[in-house]
Design a protein around this motif. Structure first.
Motif, PDB file in Angstrom:
ATOM      1  N   LEU A 132       5.541 -33.452 -15.718  1.00 29.58           N
ATOM      2  CA  LEU A 132       6.135 -32.134 -15.475  1.00 29.58           C
ATOM      3  C   LEU A 132       5.045 -31.071 -15.370  1.00 29.58           C
ATOM      4  CD1 LEU A 132       8.942 -30.729 -15.266  1.00 29.58           C
ATOM      5  CD2 LEU A 132       8.743 -30.221 -17.712  1.00 29.58           C
ATOM      6  N   ARG A 133       5.060 -30.321 -14.259  1.00 26.72           N
ATOM      7  CA  ARG A 133       4.035 -29.303 -14.035  1.00 26.72           C
ATOM      8  C   ARG A 133       4.603 -27.883 -14.030  1.00 26.72           C
ATOM      9  NH1 ARG A 133      -0.778 -30.567 -12.294  1.00 26.72           N
ATOM     10  NH2 ARG A 133      -0.987 -28.655 -11.064  1.00 26.72           N
ATOM     11  N   GLN A 134       5.905 -27.731 -13.826  1.00 29.73           N
ATOM     12  CA  GLN A 134       6.445 -26.388 -13.712  1.00 29.73           C
ATOM     13  C   GLN A 134       7.876 -26.347 -14.224  1.00 29.73           C
ATOM     14  OE1 GLN A 134       6.659 -24.843  -9.720  1.00 29.73           O
ATOM     15  NE2 GLN A 134       6.865 -22.727 -10.381  1.00 29.73           N
ATOM     16  N   LEU A 135       8.182 -25.287 -14.951  1.00 30.08           N
ATOM     17  CA  LEU A 135       9.536 -25.011 -15.402  1.00 30.08           C
ATOM     18  C   LEU A 135       9.911 -23.614 -14.934  1.00 30.08           C
ATOM     19  CD1 LEU A 135      11.245 -26.037 -18.628  1.00 30.08           C
ATOM     20  CD2 LEU A 135      11.359 -23.618 -18.036  1.00 30.08           C
ATOM     21  N   LYS A 136      11.072 -23.494 -14.295  1.00 34.31           N
ATOM     22  CA  LYS A 136      11.522 -22.220 -13.740  1.00 34.31           C
ATOM     23  C   LYS A 136      12.875 -21.859 -14.327  1.00 34.31           C
ATOM     24  CE  LYS A 136      11.144 -21.737  -9.300  1.00 34.31           C
ATOM     25  NZ  LYS A 136      11.282 -22.021  -7.843  1.00 34.31           N
ATOM     26  N   GLN A 137      13.250 -20.569 -14.183  1.00 37.12           N
ATOM     27  CA  GLN A 137      14.562 -20.116 -14.600  1.00 37.12           C
ATOM     28  C   GLN A 137      15.085 -19.095 -13.599  1.00 37.12           C
ATOM     29  OE1 GLN A 137      13.340 -17.602 -18.303  1.00 37.12           O
ATOM     30  NE2 GLN A 137      15.126 -16.569 -17.472  1.00 37.12           N
ATOM     31  N   MET A 145       8.316 -22.168 -20.612  1.00 40.21           N
ATOM     32  CA  MET A 145       7.544 -22.219 -19.378  1.00 40.21           C
ATOM     33  C   MET A 145       6.047 -22.236 -19.667  1.00 40.21           C
ATOM     34  SD  MET A 145       9.934 -19.430 -17.391  1.00 40.21           S
ATOM     35  CE  MET A 145       8.916 -19.245 -15.946  1.00 40.21           C
ATOM     36  N   GLU A 146       5.622 -21.404 -20.613  1.00 40.42           N
ATOM     37  CA  GLU A 146       4.207 -21.352 -20.982  1.00 40.42           C
ATOM     38  C   GLU A 146       3.744 -22.668 -21.598  1.00 40.42           C
ATOM     39  OE1 GLU A 146       1.485 -18.540 -21.119  1.00 40.42           O
ATOM     40  OE2 GLU A 146       2.618 -18.864 -19.269  1.00 40.42           O
ATOM     41  N   PHE A 147       4.588 -23.261 -22.437  1.00 36.73           N
ATOM     42  CA  PHE A 147       4.229 -24.537 -23.069  1.00 36.73           C
ATOM     43  C   PHE A 147       4.033 -25.606 -22.000  1.00 36.73           C
ATOM     44  CE2 PHE A 147       4.595 -28.489 -25.268  1.00 36.73           C
ATOM     45  CZ  PHE A 147       4.180 -28.250 -26.560  1.00 36.73           C
ATOM     46  N   VAL A 148       4.944 -25.681 -21.052  1.00 36.76           N
ATOM     47  CA  VAL A 148       4.856 -26.681 -19.987  1.00 36.76           C
ATOM     48  C   VAL A 148       3.618 -26.445 -19.140  1.00 36.76           C
ATOM     49  CG1 VAL A 148       5.951 -27.515 -17.867  1.00 36.76           C
ATOM     50  CG2 VAL A 148       7.339 -27.119 -19.920  1.00 36.76           C
ATOM     51  N   ARG A 149       3.379 -25.186 -18.805  1.00 38.25           N
ATOM     52  CA  ARG A 149       2.227 -24.857 -17.959  1.00 38.25           C
ATOM     53  C   ARG A 149       0.926 -25.230 -18.661  1.00 38.25           C
ATOM     54  NH1 ARG A 149       2.910 -19.759 -17.717  1.00 38.25           N
ATOM     55  NH2 ARG A 149       4.107 -19.690 -15.775  1.00 38.25           N
ATOM     56  N   SER A 179       3.995 -14.543 -10.380  1.00 31.89           N
ATOM     57  CA  SER A 179       5.410 -14.668 -10.000  1.00 31.89           C
ATOM     58  C   SER A 179       6.231 -15.403 -11.035  1.00 31.89           C
ATOM     59  CB  SER A 179       5.529 -15.416  -8.659  1.00 31.89           C
ATOM     60  OG  SER A 179       5.001 -16.721  -8.769  1.00 31.89           O
ATOM     61  N   ASP A 180       5.591 -16.006 -12.033  1.00 28.45           N
ATOM     62  CA  ASP A 180       6.337 -16.742 -13.057  1.00 28.45           C
ATOM     63  C   ASP A 180       7.026 -15.772 -14.001  1.00 28.45           C
ATOM     64  OD1 ASP A 180       5.663 -19.193 -12.055  1.00 28.45           O
ATOM     65  OD2 ASP A 180       3.813 -19.308 -13.232  1.00 28.45           O
TER      66      ASP A 180
END
Length: 408
Positions: free
Chosen positions: A375-380, A392-396, A406-407
């Protein structure tokens, strides 16, 4: 080459060197009549032109029709032997493009393979001309005038066309959608994108008929449905027969309009062995009532069943209540978080629900990155009232991906 021309209130300077360009895109913002469309087209006309795009980008409903009319007439009467792609669009509220001129352009260019039309009015004649284009493969239709539906008569099911259509994107009222779907005879359909605008009521029997016609194309590989009308699983279930599905999106206006749970997700995973992109969500968070039926355990089961998934956009319930056994994987020192074989790269949580308490973001981040190490990106969804930024920060950080403006 491609030439993009923006027409403002002043006549643009023309360049003789443009005659070798194969593609012409024109953005029209005309506060007053200042350009002769026929002269404009003759300036850029070339027999090797393969694509023409015209966009009326104006919030001014008084945008003059004459330059566009003469431009379309010039296209109709010109010899463009290899013109393959045509895009004509106007913004909602504008009324500069007369359907009759569109009809003439389409009738004059039987070799068109791709047509995109965004305008107010859909006429019976326009649909008939499109249906009879012999090599049309890619069609996009967006009609934003709500009165257009009532002006269309019902076509006989015997009037077939679109013999080589492969892709269809359509956004308009149900009557026009049903009319187009009912006339497709192509056996090569691979992709549908259908958007039904939000009506003043929640159900319509024509929705069931539309989906019945859609699911007849069992060779589909990509389907996107954006529905402003209630659907139930029984309406969607026949799509499972499309065994070659690689991308499936189901987006409803409100959460209770897609009562899909983990059992339904499992049915999709079992039916589509090549599925790489899945979206099951709703578009309007603020109208959401009720809780998503999909739980955290459903996500890991889905990706274990369908390891071909690369992106997942889904509204789910990530709150601790009732899912303590999942959260114990990161809070109990003796527990080990299971790893999925799915190489998921993108998780869009849309408007999923989670607890706004300390450590929740870290715990969810640990779960996600352990389940899916790729997993490289989590969006909402930007309009969501939930704060998924810590996750999102943890995943990144776990993926070593730098922050993006833009995140968030």
């Amino acid at each position: 080459g491609c030439w993009i021309l923006k027409l403002l209130s002043n006549t643009p300077s023309f360049n003789e060197n443009l005659v070798k360009h194969k593609s012409l895109d024109i953005v029209v913002e005309l506060p007053k009549e200042t350009i002769d469309g026929a002269v404009l087209f003759r300036t850029f006309h070339t027999p090797i032109m393969t694509r023409i795009g015209i966009a009326v980008d104006s919030v001014n409903v008084q945008t003059p029709a004459e330059p566009l009319r003469s431009f379309l007439q010039a296209i109709t009467t010109s010899h463009l032997p290899i013109l393959q792609s045509l895009y004509i669009g106007e913004s909602p509220g504008s009324s500069s493009i007369d359907p009759s001129y569109l009809e003439e352009v389409l009738r004059a260019h039987q070799q068109l393979q791709k047509v995109e039309i965004t305008t107010a009015d859909c006429t019976q004649k326009m649909l008939e001309i499109l249906k009879d284009l012999p090599v049309l493969r890619d069609l996009g239709l967006m009609f934003w005038n709500p009165s257009v539906e009532e002006s269309l008569p019902v076509l006989s099911m015997m009037e077939k066309g679109f013999p080589h259509l492969v892709r269809l994107e359509i956004r308009c009222a149900l009557k026009a959608i049903n009319q187009v779907l009912g006339s497709i005879e192509s056996g090569q359909m691979e992709a549908f994108k259908i958007r039904v605008p939000l009506p003043g009521f929640n159900s319509d029997p024509r929705m069931g008929r539309m989906l019945e016609r859609l699911w007849q194309f069992t060779e589909l590989k990509e389907v996107e449905l954006r529905l402003g009308i209630t659907v139930v699983w029984e309406d969607i279930q026949p799509v499972l027969a499309c065994r070659d599905m690689t991308q499936f999106s189901l987006i409803a206006a409100q959460s209770e309009w897609i009562p899909i749970d983990g059992t339904h997700l499992d049915a999709m995973a079992q039916a589509w062995p090549h599925l790489s992109h899945l979206t099951v969500t709703h578009a309007n968070y603020h109208n959401m009532t009720g809780t998503p039926l999909i739980k955290l355990a459903d996500l890991i089961h889905l990706t274990n069943t369908r390891p071909s998934l690369r992106s997942l956009c889904i509204s789910f319930d990530a709150r601790r209540d009732g899912q303590e056994n999942i959260f114990s994987l990161v809070t109990a020192p003796t527990e080990t978080i299971p790893r999925s074989w799915c190489q998921l790269e993108l998780l869009d949580v849309s408007v999923s629900l989670k607890d706004n308490v300390a450590n929740t973001g870290t715990q969810l981040g640990q779960l996600f990155t352990s389940w899916w190490p790729t997993l490289r990106q989590l969006k909402q969804e930007r309009r969501s009232r939930q704060n998924w930024y810590p996750v999102m920060e943890f995943v990144r950080n776990s993926a070593g991906v730098p922050s993006s403006p833009s995140d968030g």
